[in-house]
Write a protein that holds these residues in place. Structure first.
Motif, mmCIF file in Angstrom:
data_model
loop_
_atom_site.group_PDB
_atom_site.id
_atom_site.type_symbol
_atom_site.label_atom_id
_atom_site.label_comp_id
_atom_site.label_asym_id
_atom_site.label_seq_id
_atom_site.Cartn_x
_atom_site.Cartn_y
_atom_site.Cartn_z
ATOM 1 N N THR A 6 0.854 -1.179 0.000
ATOM 2 C CA THR A 6 0.000 0.000 0.000
ATOM 3 C C THR A 6 0.893 1.232 0.000
ATOM 4 O OG1 THR A 6 -0.104 -0.034 2.408
ATOM 5 C CG2 THR A 6 -1.893 -1.148 1.238
ATOM 6 N N PRO A 7 0.341 2.406 -0.231
ATOM 7 C CA PRO A 7 1.172 3.610 -0.169
ATOM 8 C C PRO A 7 1.787 3.785 1.217
ATOM 9 C CG PRO A 7 -0.896 4.078 -1.260
ATOM 10 C CD PRO A 7 -1.022 2.702 -0.671
ATOM 11 N N PHE A 8 3.029 4.234 1.244
ATOM 12 C CA PHE A 8 3.725 4.486 2.500
ATOM 13 C C PHE A 8 3.746 5.992 2.741
ATOM 14 C CE2 PHE A 8 7.310 5.360 5.201
ATOM 15 C CZ PHE A 8 7.134 4.424 6.197
ATOM 16 N N ASN A 9 3.152 6.434 3.832
ATOM 17 C CA ASN A 9 3.073 7.846 4.160
ATOM 18 C C ASN A 9 4.187 8.204 5.133
ATOM 19 O OD1 ASN A 9 2.408 10.442 4.789
ATOM 20 N ND2 ASN A 9 0.461 9.951 5.762
ATOM 21 N N SER A 10 5.196 8.896 4.657
ATOM 22 C CA SER A 10 6.343 9.268 5.493
ATOM 23 C C SER A 10 5.973 10.228 6.613
ATOM 24 C CB SER A 10 7.430 9.915 4.628
ATOM 25 O OG SER A 10 7.851 9.022 3.640
ATOM 26 N N ASP A 11 4.819 10.875 6.510
ATOM 27 C CA ASP A 11 4.379 11.808 7.549
ATOM 28 C C ASP A 11 3.369 11.194 8.506
ATOM 29 O OD1 ASP A 11 5.955 13.916 6.633
ATOM 30 O OD2 ASP A 11 4.441 14.514 5.172
ATOM 31 N N ALA A 12 3.185 9.887 8.455
ATOM 32 C CA ALA A 12 2.242 9.242 9.366
ATOM 33 C C ALA A 12 2.684 9.503 10.805
ATOM 34 C CB ALA A 12 2.183 7.750 9.097
ATOM 35 N N PRO A 13 1.749 9.622 11.714
ATOM 36 C CA PRO A 13 2.117 9.926 13.099
ATOM 37 C C PRO A 13 2.830 8.768 13.805
ATOM 38 C CG PRO A 13 -0.251 9.604 12.904
ATOM 39 C CD PRO A 13 0.310 9.543 11.526
ATOM 40 N N LEU A 14 3.629 9.141 14.767
ATOM 41 C CA LEU A 14 4.314 8.167 15.615
ATOM 42 C C LEU A 14 3.291 7.198 16.195
ATOM 43 C CD1 LEU A 14 6.851 7.262 17.222
ATOM 44 C CD2 LEU A 14 6.189 8.909 18.957
#
Length: 172
Positions: A6-14
């Motif tokens: 799936t898409p990887f979101n580098s800004d996903a929260p901790l």
């Protein structure tokens, strides 16, 4: 658990969770899929959590993992972009996992390399790309890290702005 890229979101929260691929630490032979938390334990980072780790000058002899991705997302100012392989194939991001310790769950970080030409227009680093054909080489340490943790050549990626009318699919 769904190992589907799936898409990887580098800004996903901790603390967001994602399935990782790793060698089972109890026997070292079996490849397993386990859910892990995004980012290192803040107690060991002077109060900050680290989600990325630079590849330069480092060796990763153990705790290697992979994160399946169909693309990764980056932000540059107010704009967001999706970055996919030019051929449209899915790939893996090189990662390092940390065991659960004192209430902090199993976690992972992404190993980064200097950005290639397409991505460098927007940011200076991105996750190290492990092509599907090199999955076992990363997990088993059968190829020198310098060969696997390298900046991809030009024209590896297609970079597309995620417009106001488009909705980004979050990976976590």
């Amino acid at each position: 658990m769904d190992p589907k890229p799936t898409p990887f979101n580098s800004d996903a929260p901790l603390g967001d969770r994602r399935v990782i691929v790793r060698r089972n630490p109890s026997d070292g032979r079996e490849v397993e899929l386990v859910e892990a938390t995004w980012g290192s334990d803040p107690r060991f980072g002077a109060g900050g959590s680290y989600r990325f780790i630079r590849s330069e000058g480092r060796s990763f002899p153990n705790h290697r993992c992979l994160i399946a991705a169909s693309e990764f997302h980056i932000a540059a100012g107010a704009k967001r972009y999706r970055v996919a392989l030019d051929g449209g194939d899915f790939f893996y991001l090189a990662g390092i996992w940390d065991p659960a310790v004192a209430g902090w769950p199993l976690s992972y970080r992404i190993v980064t390399v200097p950005a290639n030409r397409e991505v460098a227009r927007h940011q200076d680093r991105h996750g190290a790309i492990i092509p599907r054909r090199q999955v076992m080489q990363w997990l088993d340490l059968t190829v020198p890290e310098s060969e696997l943790l390298a900046t991809p050549p030009d024209r590896t990626f297609l970079v597309e702005e995620i417009g106001a009318g488009q909705q980004a699919t979050l990976a976590f």
